[in-house]
Design a protein around this motif. Structure first.
Motif, PDB file in Angstrom:
ATOM      1  N   ASN A  79     -28.456  -7.941  19.711  1.00  0.00           N
ATOM      2  CA  ASN A  79     -27.454  -8.032  18.641  1.00  0.00           C
ATOM      3  C   ASN A  79     -28.060  -7.659  17.285  1.00  0.00           C
ATOM      4  O   ASN A  79     -27.439  -6.955  16.486  1.00  0.00           O
ATOM      5  CB  ASN A  79     -26.871  -9.436  18.579  1.00  0.00           C
ATOM      6  N   ARG A  82     -28.657  -3.850  17.080  1.00  0.00           N
ATOM      7  CA  ARG A  82     -27.420  -3.127  16.755  1.00  0.00           C
ATOM      8  C   ARG A  82     -27.096  -3.261  15.265  1.00  0.00           C
ATOM      9  O   ARG A  82     -26.713  -2.291  14.607  1.00  0.00           O
ATOM     10  CB  ARG A  82     -26.261  -3.660  17.607  1.00  0.00           C
ATOM     11  N   HIS A  85     -29.017  -0.992  12.666  1.00  0.00           N
ATOM     12  CA  HIS A  85     -28.539   0.379  12.444  1.00  0.00           C
ATOM     13  C   HIS A  85     -27.385   0.393  11.446  1.00  0.00           C
ATOM     14  O   HIS A  85     -27.239   1.356  10.680  1.00  0.00           O
ATOM     15  CB  HIS A  85     -28.087   0.994  13.770  1.00  0.00           C
ATOM     16  N   ALA A 110     -29.280  -0.921  23.173  1.00  0.00           N
ATOM     17  CA  ALA A 110     -29.104  -1.855  22.055  1.00  0.00           C
ATOM     18  C   ALA A 110     -29.506  -1.233  20.724  1.00  0.00           C
ATOM     19  O   ALA A 110     -29.146  -1.741  19.663  1.00  0.00           O
ATOM     20  CB  ALA A 110     -29.935  -3.115  22.295  1.00  0.00           C
ATOM     21  N   GLY A 111     -30.278  -0.131  20.788  1.00  0.00           N
ATOM     22  CA  GLY A 111     -30.725   0.505  19.554  1.00  0.00           C
ATOM     23  C   GLY A 111     -32.065  -0.007  19.066  1.00  0.00           C
ATOM     24  O   GLY A 111     -32.387   0.116  17.883  1.00  0.00           O
ATOM     25  N   PRO A 134     -27.151   2.508  19.173  1.00  0.00           N
ATOM     26  CA  PRO A 134     -26.570   1.428  19.980  1.00  0.00           C
ATOM     27  C   PRO A 134     -25.280   1.849  20.678  1.00  0.00           C
ATOM     28  O   PRO A 134     -24.473   2.555  20.125  1.00  0.00           O
ATOM     29  CB  PRO A 134     -26.309   0.316  18.963  1.00  0.00           C
ATOM     30  N   ARG A 135     -25.159   1.387  21.908  1.00  0.00           N
ATOM     31  CA  ARG A 135     -23.934   1.603  22.673  1.00  0.00           C
ATOM     32  C   ARG A 135     -23.266   0.249  22.888  1.00  0.00           C
ATOM     33  O   ARG A 135     -23.924  -0.771  22.978  1.00  0.00           O
ATOM     34  CB  ARG A 135     -24.247   2.226  24.029  1.00  0.00           C
ATOM     35  N   SER A 136     -21.967   0.262  22.985  1.00  0.00           N
ATOM     36  CA  SER A 136     -21.218  -0.973  23.228  1.00  0.00           C
ATOM     37  C   SER A 136     -20.571  -0.923  24.610  1.00  0.00           C
ATOM     38  O   SER A 136     -20.161   0.126  25.080  1.00  0.00           O
ATOM     39  CB  SER A 136     -20.108  -1.169  22.186  1.00  0.00           C
TER      40      SER A 136
END
Length: 236
Positions: A79, A82, A85, A110-111, A134-136
């Protein structure tokens, strides 16, 4: 002065990481700065890290030290990665001595960047923070994993309450037993409490590993383990 206990393995890693930061040509920040995550990102927390450094241009890097292997990046660090970024607070790296492909994929999603601390005391860049985005998860899948975690935590607590109740009745139960049998009965509770805590920790790691690359079947597998409950680990 920070008097909080720290695992000796992590302390050794911290010392080695400080040397690696210097070897990389960065300046170690003696008093790390806590960067609050804005309320607009819908999460509570701040980016701090175990260590921080500055490069020649003043760009900050946050280092989170993981002295024991993880199946995936812990959710709370994911978290923060993310968020980093979104607020451009600086680079955020997970520092490890070894990492599986699954762990690296979870950090990429998650970045978070990944640095391997080598035996020579230098950093090897496994995953460049600036090359990540980051990808969700899809909202429905995210909600499913959140519900799974809550179910797991509820089962751990219910199991603990059950053990507490049984332990409180132990004196009455063992009254009719011989001394040896009574001692064996009571000693079982230590193992049951430990098994409950271990089960919760293992399920938490498995849930952490459920990321954007996880399929519905992957989630279902963990759901089945959680449904079996901590009672499945009890030995008589």
């Amino acid at each position: 002065m920070n008097t909080a206990y720290e695992d000796p393995t992590k302390t050794d890693m911290r010392v080695a990481a400080e040397i690696a930061i210097d070897q990389a040509g960065f300046t170690l920040v003696p008093e790390p700065v806590r960067v609050a995550v804005p309320a607009g990102l819908k999460m509570v927390g701040s980016i701090l890290g175990d260590l921080q450094s500055l490069d020649a241009n003043g760009r900050r890097t946050f280092y989170y030290l993981r002295s024991t292997p993880d199946l995936a990046i812990p959710k709370w660090i994911a978290n923060l990665a993310r968020a980093s970024h979104a607020i451009a607070a600086g680079d955020l790296y997970i520092v490890v001595t070894e990492a599986s492909g699954t762990f690296i994929d979870s950090c990429r999603d998650a970045g978070a960047g990944v640095l391997r601390l080598t035996e020579d005391g230098v950093f090897e860049v496994v995953l460049d923070y600036r090359a990540t985005a980051p990808r969700s998860m899809e909202e429905a899948r995210e909600a499913r994993v959140t519900a799974l975690r809550r179910n797991m935590e509820r089962r751990v607590e219910l199991r603990r309450v059950d053990l507490d109740a049984r332990y409180s009745q132990a004196a009455t139960i063992i009254a009719g037993m011989d001394e040896g049998a009574g001692d064996r009965y009571v000693s079982q509770f230590d193992a049951w409490y430990r098994a409950n805590d271990d089960w919760g920790a293992e399920m938490s790691r498995r849930i952490d590993a459920l990321g954007p690359r996880s399929s519905a079947a992957d989630i279902a597998d963990v759901e089945a383990l959680v449904e079996a409950g901590p009672e499945s680990t009890e030995t008589s």
